[in-house]
Design an enzyme around this catalytic site. Sequence first.
Site, PDB file in Angstrom:
ATOM      1  CE  LYS A 229      -3.847   0.427   2.318  1.00  0.00           C
ATOM      2  NZ  LYS A 229      -4.922   0.571   1.317  1.00  0.00           N
TER       3      LYS A 229
HETATM    4  N1  PPE Z   1      -7.571  -2.787  -2.569  1.00  0.00           N
HETATM    5  C1  PPE Z   1      -7.029  -1.543  -2.450  1.00  0.00           C
HETATM    6  C2  PPE Z   1      -6.358  -0.951  -3.626  1.00  0.00           C
HETATM    7  C3  PPE Z   1      -7.125  -0.872  -1.235  1.00  0.00           C
HETATM    8  O1  PPE Z   1      -6.591   0.336  -1.118  1.00  0.00           O
HETATM    9  C4  PPE Z   1      -7.801  -1.477  -0.150  1.00  0.00           C
HETATM   10  C5  PPE Z   1      -7.939  -0.753   1.154  1.00  0.00           C
HETATM   11  C6  PPE Z   1      -8.368  -2.757  -0.323  1.00  0.00           C
HETATM   12  C7  PPE Z   1      -8.215  -3.376  -1.546  1.00  0.00           C
HETATM   13  C8  PPE Z   1      -9.075  -3.473   0.780  1.00  0.00           C
HETATM   14  O2  PPE Z   1      -8.184  -3.849   1.798  1.00  0.00           O
HETATM   15  P1  PPE Z   1      -8.667  -4.022   3.311  1.00  0.00           P
HETATM   16  O3  PPE Z   1      -8.973  -2.665   3.823  1.00  0.00           O
HETATM   17  O4  PPE Z   1      -7.514  -4.652   3.994  1.00  0.00           O
HETATM   18  O5  PPE Z   1      -9.856  -4.887   3.286  1.00  0.00           O
HETATM   19  N2  PPE Z   1      -8.044   0.638   1.023  1.00  0.00           N
HETATM   20  C9  PPE Z   1      -7.891   1.492   2.180  1.00  0.00           C
HETATM   21  C10 PPE Z   1      -7.724   2.920   1.747  1.00  0.00           C
HETATM   22  C11 PPE Z   1      -8.896   3.470   1.053  1.00  0.00           C
HETATM   23  C12 PPE Z   1      -8.721   4.900   0.668  1.00  0.00           C
HETATM   24  O6  PPE Z   1      -9.396   5.243  -0.254  1.00  0.00           O
HETATM   25  O7  PPE Z   1      -7.962   5.655   1.289  1.00  0.00           O
HETATM   26  C13 PPE Z   1      -9.043   1.340   3.157  1.00  0.00           C
HETATM   27  O8  PPE Z   1     -10.075   0.765   2.822  1.00  0.00           O
HETATM   28  O9  PPE Z   1      -8.897   1.812   4.284  1.00  0.00           O
END
Ligand code: PPE
Length: 307
Positions: free
Chosen positions: A159
């Site tokens: 990330k």
């Molecule tokens: N894909 C991406 C690209 C992503 O950024 C997230 C989280 C996920 C999948 C889902 O991951 P998880 O939260 O572990 O289930 N994105 C974070 C940031 C969002 C934002 O826009 O800022 C979040 O959901 O907190």
Amino acid sequence: MPVEESKKIWMNGQLVDWWDAKIHLLTHALHYGTGVFEGIRAYPTANGPAVFRLAEHMDRLRNSAKIYLIDVPYSTEELVEATRQMLVVNELASGYIRPIVYLGYGEMGLNPLPCKVDVAIAAWPWGSYLGDEGVRNGIRMKISSWQRPDPNATPPASKNTGMYVNSAMAKVEALKSGYDEAIMLSPQGYVSECTGENIFVVRNGVLITPPVSAGALEGLTRHSIMTIAKDQGYEVKEGNLLRSDLYTADEAFICGTAAEVVPVQSVDDRIVGEGKPGPITKELQSIYFATVRGEVDRYKDWLFYVY
Ligand code: PPE
């Protein structure tokens, strides 16, 4: 979405006032995107606020940094304790938590190795990322013309702050075209994920989500949903999906920490299923919402109680 001010932010071991949490203009990460971050939520429960899968998010943060050869000067346990202290002083009953590890002030140029590593953790109250209406009735999605980065360009497993310009491009394109959110394809043309969420389809009662090799983040919400679905007796598969698999699915939903679990109404104007939240989506969504609020005994180990 606007940030709602809270009281203190944890920065490199100190709790500093909200408006004093500043960085220098020549912070390396501002210029080169050399930071990694997490998104975590705290929910109200019968035993006070609890953070959902906190240690696992901090482990992923440290792995995101490792991919970029950034040494995080705190252990997962220390980051968990820092988060706890920060939530206590802010007196937050629930909210969104944003840890960030970034290369700081002192060096410029593309060799990041000599840079100082800074760590901060902030939290503020944050509602449904894609809106309450989306959570209830579903959203309209569009396949983006922007593809997910090739793992040999910018590894999607990390990330990384800089990588999110890709997500922002896709998001803007979707919004300007009149949709709620974008779906991105991998360089090979398979469904990868959304700008900040993973995606699932349901076909003949089986759940399918794209594999990490298609550029999907190993989402903790994705993992929670896979676990809940298996415990409910559903078959869950990781498999490559084509865009047409989305059009013809019985149900589809997206999930992530910020977005939570959001049904998909349509993709590229093709109505998915009945065009409203399907029965399996609704079942998993309601168990997820109960789980994060500490109402499901089976998953109580996923919660970290602040007090
Ligand atoms: N894909 C991406 C690209 C992503 O950024 C997230 C989280 C996920 C999948 C889902 O991951 P998880 O939260 O572990 O289930 N994105 C974070 C940031 C969002 C934002 O826009 O800022 C979040 O959901 O907190």
